[in-house]
Design a protein around this motif. Structure first.
Motif, PDB file in Angstrom:
ATOM      1  N   ALA A 136       0.810  -1.210   0.000  1.00  0.00           N
ATOM      2  CA  ALA A 136       0.000   0.000   0.000  1.00  0.00           C
ATOM      3  C   ALA A 136       0.847   1.266   0.000  1.00  0.00           C
ATOM      4  CB  ALA A 136      -0.946  -0.001   1.201  1.00  0.00           C
ATOM      5  N   THR A 137       1.980   1.224  -0.689  1.00  0.00           N
ATOM      6  CA  THR A 137       2.813   2.420  -0.824  1.00  0.00           C
ATOM      7  C   THR A 137       2.598   3.032  -2.203  1.00  0.00           C
ATOM      8  OG1 THR A 137       4.636   1.044  -1.614  1.00  0.00           O
ATOM      9  CG2 THR A 137       4.550   1.548   0.756  1.00  0.00           C
ATOM     10  N   PHE A 138       2.763   4.366  -2.280  1.00  0.00           N
ATOM     11  CA  PHE A 138       2.474   5.071  -3.526  1.00  0.00           C
ATOM     12  C   PHE A 138       3.657   5.956  -3.918  1.00  0.00           C
ATOM     13  CE2 PHE A 138      -1.391   4.403  -1.065  1.00  0.00           C
ATOM     14  CZ  PHE A 138      -2.153   3.659  -1.967  1.00  0.00           C
ATOM     15  N   GLU A 139       4.024   5.875  -5.185  1.00  0.00           N
ATOM     16  CA  GLU A 139       5.146   6.652  -5.686  1.00  0.00           C
ATOM     17  C   GLU A 139       4.712   7.814  -6.563  1.00  0.00           C
ATOM     18  OE1 GLU A 139       7.677   3.940  -7.675  1.00  0.00           O
ATOM     19  OE2 GLU A 139       8.123   2.733  -5.872  1.00  0.00           O
ATOM     20  N   THR A 140       3.450   7.821  -7.014  1.00  0.00           N
ATOM     21  CA  THR A 140       2.946   8.900  -7.865  1.00  0.00           C
ATOM     22  C   THR A 140       1.652   9.430  -7.277  1.00  0.00           C
ATOM     23  OG1 THR A 140       1.737   7.322  -9.253  1.00  0.00           O
ATOM     24  CG2 THR A 140       4.000   7.891  -9.924  1.00  0.00           C
ATOM     25  N   ALA A 141       1.206  10.555  -7.811  1.00  0.00           N
ATOM     26  CA  ALA A 141      -0.015  11.187  -7.295  1.00  0.00           C
ATOM     27  C   ALA A 141      -1.245  10.317  -7.540  1.00  0.00           C
ATOM     28  CB  ALA A 141      -0.202  12.561  -7.936  1.00  0.00           C
ATOM     29  N   PHE A 142      -1.248   9.627  -8.669  1.00  0.00           N
ATOM     30  CA  PHE A 142      -2.378   8.748  -8.969  1.00  0.00           C
ATOM     31  C   PHE A 142      -1.866   7.347  -9.235  1.00  0.00           C
ATOM     32  CE2 PHE A 142      -4.996   6.455 -12.011  1.00  0.00           C
ATOM     33  CZ  PHE A 142      -6.243   6.523 -11.412  1.00  0.00           C
ATOM     34  N   GLU A 143      -2.484   6.400  -8.559  1.00  0.00           N
ATOM     35  CA  GLU A 143      -2.205   4.997  -8.820  1.00  0.00           C
ATOM     36  C   GLU A 143      -3.524   4.240  -8.785  1.00  0.00           C
ATOM     37  OE1 GLU A 143       0.994   3.052  -6.895  1.00  0.00           O
ATOM     38  OE2 GLU A 143       2.248   4.854  -6.766  1.00  0.00           O
ATOM     39  N   TRP A 144      -3.607   3.270  -9.666  1.00  0.00           N
ATOM     40  CA  TRP A 144      -4.862   2.544  -9.799  1.00  0.00           C
ATOM     41  C   TRP A 144      -5.255   1.842  -8.501  1.00  0.00           C
ATOM     42  CZ3 TRP A 144      -8.320   3.446 -13.262  1.00  0.00           C
ATOM     43  CH2 TRP A 144      -7.987   3.827 -14.555  1.00  0.00           C
ATOM     44  N   LYS A 145      -4.298   1.312  -7.768  1.00  0.00           N
ATOM     45  CA  LYS A 145      -4.676   0.586  -6.547  1.00  0.00           C
ATOM     46  C   LYS A 145      -5.317   1.513  -5.531  1.00  0.00           C
ATOM     47  CE  LYS A 145       0.193   0.677  -5.051  1.00  0.00           C
ATOM     48  NZ  LYS A 145       1.355  -0.174  -4.687  1.00  0.00           N
ATOM     49  N   TRP A 146      -4.866   2.753  -5.485  1.00  0.00           N
ATOM     50  CA  TRP A 146      -5.523   3.721  -4.608  1.00  0.00           C
ATOM     51  C   TRP A 146      -6.922   4.050  -5.120  1.00  0.00           C
ATOM     52  CZ3 TRP A 146      -6.005   9.131  -6.264  1.00  0.00           C
ATOM     53  CH2 TRP A 146      -6.660   9.923  -5.322  1.00  0.00           C
ATOM     54  N   TYR A 147      -7.052   4.172  -6.431  1.00  0.00           N
ATOM     55  CA  TYR A 147      -8.353   4.482  -7.031  1.00  0.00           C
ATOM     56  C   TYR A 147      -9.382   3.398  -6.688  1.00  0.00           C
ATOM     57  CZ  TYR A 147     -11.870   5.300 -10.654  1.00  0.00           C
ATOM     58  OH  TYR A 147     -13.048   5.530 -11.330  1.00  0.00           O
ATOM     59  N   TYR A 148      -9.011   2.144  -6.867  1.00  0.00           N
ATOM     60  CA  TYR A 148      -9.967   1.073  -6.575  1.00  0.00           C
ATOM     61  C   TYR A 148     -10.147   0.871  -5.074  1.00  0.00           C
ATOM     62  CZ  TYR A 148     -10.036   0.032 -11.515  1.00  0.00           C
ATOM     63  OH  TYR A 148     -10.210   0.131 -12.869  1.00  0.00           O
TER      64      TYR A 148
END
Length: 416
Positions: A306-318
């Motif tokens: 659950a780590t994010f490297e960009t402002a938008f990531e699909w896993k966060w979206y879903y």
């Protein structure tokens, strides 16, 4: 007894008024069954067409995708509740509740509750199907056939002579009424039996439907018999019986419906839709932790991814799509439970109204009652969980995109 029945059959054959009502019963039964069979075939054709178009549309949408998130976003999946082999006799809740959805990986509750049915108007005015005929119209026809058997003879001053000639009232009135009840039952049921053979309805279901109809007519026969013993004119007896019919067929169901709705308040489907959409829309402006905390509480297996490297990531979206469903879940459960409780209470009160009991019994046999439609909604939710279970590993593990993997997408299988 056999001689008395033969005599009454001959007497009935000369009664033009009774023959008219019996012919009308057969005509209405043919119309009701024909409408039902045509509607079921139309729904079956619609489903068959949608299955083909859905597969082609999904294949076309997946061709141009280059990542897991886009593939999940653009792929729609058809779900449907096919009509049973007895649905032609009782369309029931299929006129007011959706029996097909095209869903995708977005928040599900909004997709379920924003849908409407093609025949929504029937939810208000009702459909002329066999269940309605058996529940509401058949009792009226029975009343018209039986109400003046005694009264007409009294008016003609032949009553006492006929009873004395027959030996007892039972030997006179029982065969006369029995012939009419049997004739009405047979003329109502013959089109139903014929249609059941054509569409392949289970004999067990047809037998139960026959027992329900005949049993209801016997109850109405008893009511007519008790009222017709009153020494009154035919017009007074008819008015009284119509009053009984109005009370049992309209007043009792209407009052019970109002009482149940007041006792069991029901959230509006629009409230669920609004809450879910507000949660999803608000997530764009919130820190990602506000989304991931409730999501990971439900799916702790993805905590390490659950780590994010960009402002938008699909896993966060879903993830925030699912959080929208999680936020709406208490309201959804309240909505679902209240509908089931309403249905159970309506089933208990239906014992006070032969009309309601017959209609609900036919809907249960046909799989078109409220519980069946709620079961379809539950099956859509189960299928959506399968979609999430398929997509989440590829989304959260950031695995290389492989379009061939999508050939293994879950396929919706209708529940029996």
């Amino acid at each position: 007894m056999v001689g008395n029945l033969i005599r009454e059959v001959r007497f009935l054959a000369k009664d033009s008024g009774a023959l008219f009502w019996l012919a009308l019963a057969f005509f209405l039964s043919v119309i009701a069954v024909s409408f039902g069979v045509a509607e079921v075939r139309d729904q079956q054709e619609t489903i068959a067409t949608l299955i083909e178009e859905d597969a082609a549309d999904r294949a076309n949408a997946l061709k141009g995708q280059e990542d897991w998130g886009g593939a999940a976003y653009y792929a729609f999946h058809l779900t449907h509740a096919p009509p049973s082999d007895f649905a032609f006799a009782a369309m029931g809740q299929r006129d007011s509740s959706p029996w097909k959805h095209r869903v995708r990986m977005l928040a599900l509750e909004g997709q379920i509750h924003e849908a409407d049915t093609r025949n929504a108007d029937f939810g208000l005015i009702g459909r002329f199907d066999f269940a309605f005929l058996a529940a509401s119209v058949a009792p009226l026809l029975l009343i018209l056939l039986l109400y003046d058997l005694r009264a007409a003879e009294r008016s003609a001053r032949r009553h006492d002579l006929l009873v004395a000639t027959a030996g007892s009232p039972v030997q006179l009135w029982l065969p006369r009424a029995l012939v009419r009840v049997v004739a009405l039952s047979a003329l109502l049921l013959t089109p139903l039996w014929g249609a059941s053979i054509i569409v392949g309805t289970s004999p067990d279901i047809v037998s139960k439907a026959t027992v329900i109809l005949v049993g209801a007519l016997l109850i109405w026969w008893l009511i007519v018999e008790l009222v017709s013993r009153i020494n009154a004119s035919p017009s007074v007896l008819l008015t009284s019986l119509i009053g009984f019919w109005l009370a049992l067929a309209i007043v009792v169901p209407a009052l019970s419906k109002a009482a149940i709705e007041a006792r069991q308040p029901l959230p509006n489907g629009g409230e669920i839709l609004l809450l879910q959409r507000e949660t999803v829309n608000d997530a764009w402006d919130l820190p990602k932790e506000a989304t991931m905390t409730p999501f990971l509480k439900e799916h702790p297996e993805w905590s390490d991814h659950a780590t994010f490297e960009t402002a938008f990531e699909w896993k966060w979206y879903y993830a925030f799509q699912q959080v929208g469903d999680q936020k709406a879940a208490p309201l959804v459960e309240q909505y679902r439970s209240a509908r089931l409780v309403r249905d159970r209470e309506a089933g208990l009160i239906a014992f006070l109204s032969p009309t309601s009991f017959v209609e609900r019994s036919f809907e249960k046999l046909a799989g078109t009652d409220a519980a069946s439609m709620i079961a379809y909604e539950d099956s859509v939710r189960d299928f959506h969980k399968q979609l999430r279970a398929f997509h989440y590993p590829y989304l959260f593990r950031d695995e290389p995109f492989d379009r061939d993997v999508l050939k293994g997408l879950p396929a919706y299988v209708p529940t029996p």
